[in-house]
Design an enzyme around this catalytic site. Structure first.
Site, PDB file in Angstrom:
ATOM      1  N   GLU A  51       0.815  -1.218   0.000  1.00  0.00           N
ATOM      2  CA  GLU A  51       0.000   0.000   0.000  1.00  0.00           C
ATOM      3  C   GLU A  51       0.850   1.270   0.000  1.00  0.00           C
ATOM      4  OE1 GLU A  51      -0.637  -2.688   1.787  1.00  0.00           O
ATOM      5  OE2 GLU A  51      -2.559  -3.322   0.961  1.00  0.00           O
TER       6      GLU A  51
ATOM      7  N   HIS B 207     -11.405  -6.171   7.618  1.00  0.00           N
ATOM      8  CA  HIS B 207     -12.160  -6.054   6.372  1.00  0.00           C
ATOM      9  C   HIS B 207     -13.450  -5.247   6.533  1.00  0.00           C
ATOM     10  CE1 HIS B 207      -9.446  -9.286   5.297  1.00  0.00           C
ATOM     11  NE2 HIS B 207      -9.861  -9.258   4.047  1.00  0.00           N
TER      12      HIS B 207
END
Lengths: 373, 328
Positions: B64, B133
């Site tokens: 990321e 998540h």
């Protein structure tokens, strides 16, 4: 250096031209250097050292908040910067003063950053600043910016055209401490994956503030890049010719579309990490003496003298460096605090109600204080 | 030529919005993990690599910070990257590049560099997934100067807001309520209804104001319907922009109803809801007939999904707060 050393070195520590075995493939890149070029390298190094010395003094006199000295790293910086072409883009850490000097920024920009009168110091998009991007203080973060920029250069079709004025490469400077940062590893991954036109130029100055490079890595740092699929080479970073030749070769290859490469320049930070640091707490006098004996400027002076440079040249250069420092000192002392509006300007590129409201409030508040007197 | 108004899920609306932005400007790139051949784990970028090519839709390495950091460099080169973070809880490895680099570079360079980067973050709960998540990390970014933070609640907003975010010369954190990816709604292709940074009244009422963003807006509409059946008139506001916040419609609403309840999936402590409560207290103190209340996720890590419905505010928890506000 030992005879079987993998290190690229042209000049012995006494300034004798004695290429190491590893240097042989880099010899052609020295072929077109003239005496004037050599003297330019020397002047760059001498002026940047004098600049660095003046800035250290200015900090000690309270004229700057902080100064990160570049003393000792001049050959690595000048050789690599002189090897770049005008269209190349260079991403520095916060110690590449000599690179900035070579690329032609107004060096006062660096002083502004350290004096606290500007965050960026210079406009990296202004062509007169030599594509020298702004200093980055979060260790290693600029390596990813350079890799992204290099991806863009490739997308723009500026790689491998064969036109020496068009083909473009990106070079990013980083240090031994930063090699432990995730961003540096990620930039290796992205550069290898995208085969970016990019040179990673590592100055291994042996210290991350007080932590020796042996704490960062159990293997020579240039070998790190190979694990990512990036060709790499180790050079004597205190040999300006080695720095020049290695960077020339790998920038040329990057511009030609052969992908990224990494150069580890072995050097030494003779000064402190910054003026807030005390290297006597972690560095032995023997270490310092070892590296002072390998001073990049003295070494190149010996080489130039053997090539015929006379006392007058060195005297002129010293005078030039002193004039440069005096002018810098004068201009430093005239640098005022920026306007308060600079705090609010350019927080966003487009209008932002909260910032506008707070700017208006501060103006009104300051006005009320003045009216109250 | 598509019809002017079409029913579609938010996922398809985002896809259409991305396609329109890429067609309009060839400097727009998409970057992210699995967004190319797979079309993203939520299929938001489905078909776009086939249409625009590998150099416009980049399947990146799995890192990321690398995605955001290279997008910063690409922005310096004049590209406009739209980065997909696969799930909310995976954004933190990119936090330094977002907050110290992307957010600050325009200011650091005195405006010489702009950072037109959009970071798309599927966020929030209700999907029964595993840890990391289902989080709602938007407050971290709303707290950071230099970032804009928005979150659509409908397919129409998603279609238009993603294009407005890409057109912005500032970095935009684009929080997509993943539990709302699949319900259909009308998308009006003919014109953008409202500016990016504006709060919208989605249901008018007179007794109490409810405000939320993203998936919680539909929860508020459910609650408002139940309240109406019980004779309570609820006004519902969709925040849409979390930074900057368009306070005008919020203050106007509170001046009318005198009561405000701020709702979010995110934890309440030091949150976007806290900021709204504080600002309303500053600007509409004499209009308030009861304290501003927050209905939020708890200040705990997001729980195991089998008990997530006890963590996430639902219409009943909103109505309980409505009762408290009215009883004050």
């Amino acid at each position: 250096m030992a005879e079987n050393s993998p290190t690229v070195q042209f000049l012995s520590i006494d300034g004798e031209f004695a290429p190491s075995e590893a240097a042989e493939e880099y010899l052609p890149y020295l072929a077109d250097l003239s005496d004037d070029d050599h003297r330019q390298f020397y002047r760059d190094m001498a002026i940047s050292r004098r600049f660095d010395e003046e800035c250290t003094n200015l900090q000690r006199q309270g004229q700057m908040g902080l100064w990160p000295p570049s003393h000792g790293q001049e050959a690595a910086q000048v050789g690599s910067a002189r090897a770049s072409r005008p269209q190349d883009i260079l991403f520095p850490t916060y110690r590449e003063h000599a690179v900035g000097l070579v690329r032609g920024i107004d060096i006062l920009g660096i002083v502004k950053v350290m004096r606290g009168t500007s965050l960026g110091g210079w406009d990296a998009n202004d062509p007169k600043n030599g594509n020298f991007r702004n200093y980055t203080l979060v260790i290693g973060s600029q390596t990813l910016h350079a890799t992204g920029y290099a991806m863009g250069v490739a997308f723009d079709g500026l790689v491998g055209t064969g036109d020496p004025d068009v083909d473009t490469a990106v070079m990013v400077y980083f240090g031994d401490g930063s090699t432990s940062q995730g961003d540096v590893s990620e930039s290796f991954v992205f550069a290898a994956s995208n085969q970016t036109p990019q040179v990673f130029f590592l100055q291994n100055n042996q210290w991350a503030i007080s932590v020796p490079v042996s704490t960062q890595s159990r293997i020579p740092l240039y070998l790190r890049a190979r694990g990512f699929g990036i060709p790499s080479v180790q050079i004597d970073g205190n040999d300006v010719l080695a720095s020049y030749a290695a960077t020339r070769k790998h920038l040329d290859e990057a511009r030609a579309g052969q992908g990224p490469a990494m150069i580890e320049a072995l050097t030494y930070r003779i000064g402190a990490h910054t003026t807030s640091d005390d290297p006597t707490r972690y560095q032995t006098p023997e270490q310092l003496a070892y590296w002072v004996a390998r001073d990049p400027i003295k070494r190149f002076e010996a080489y130039l003298r053997a090539q015929g440079a006379d006392d007058a040249f060195f005297a002129r250069t010293t005078e030039e460096a002193n004039d440069f420092a005096a002018d810098l000192r004068h201009r430093t002392l005239t640098l005022e605090a920026p306007p308060l509006s600079s705090m609010f300007d350019n927080v966003y590129a487009e209008p932002h109600p909260l910032v506008a409201e707070q700017h208006a409030w501060l103006n009104a508040y300051e006005l009320s204080l003045r009216e109250g007197i | 030529m598509p019809p002017t108004i079409e029913e579609m899920p938010m996922a398809k609306a985002l896809n259409a919005g991305l396609r329109a932005a890429m067609a309009a400007d060839d400097r727009v790139l998409l970057m992210g993990e699995d967004i190319g051949t797979l079309g993203g784990v939520f299929r938001i970028t489905e078909g776009l690599q086939a249409e625009f090519g590998m150099k416009r839709v980049l399947d990146t390495p799995l890192a990321e910070s690398g995605i955001i950091g290279t997008a910063v460099g690409l922005a310096m080169r004049g590209y406009r990257s739209v980065c997909e973070i696969q799930f909310d809880g995976f954004i933190y490895p990119g936090f330094d590049q977002i907050t110290s680099q992307l957010a600050k570079l325009t200011n650091r360079t005195e405006g010489s560099v702009h950072m037109p980067v959009v970071i798309r973050v599927p966020y929030g709960g209700h999907i029964g997934a595993v840890e990391h998540h289902q989080e709602s990390p938007e407050a971290y970014f709303a707290h950071t100067a230099g970032l804009r933070v928005v979150s659509p609640s409908t397919p129409n907003d998603a279609y238009w807001m993603i294009q407005e975010a890409i057109a912005s010369d500032d970095p935009v954190m684009f929080f997509e309520p993943k539990s709302r990816y699949w319900p259909k709604g009308p998308v009006d292709f003919s014109s953008s209804a409202v500016p990016l940074h504006s709060t919208r009244v989605v249901r008018t009422g007179t007794d109490v104001t409810l405000i939320a963003h993203g998936a919680m807006v539909s929860t508020l509409l459910q609650a408002a319907q139940v309240a109406a059946d019980e004779g309570v008139s609820v006004e519902v506001l969709d925040l849409r922009s979390l930074s900057p916040i368009d306070f005008g419609p919020i203050i106007s609403s509170v001046e009318k109803t005198g009561r405000l309840i701020v709702c979010q999936e995110a934890p309440g402590f030091v949150s976007v809801g806290s900021e709204i409560a504080a600002t309303v207290a500053e600007r509409a103190f004499y209009s308030l007939q009861s304290p501003v209340l927050r209905v939020s996720g708890f200040d705990t890590p997001y729980p195991s999904s089998k008990i997530e419905t006890f963590y996430l505010p639902d219409a009943d928890r909103v109505l309980e707060a409505v009762d408290r506000s009215l009883a004050y």
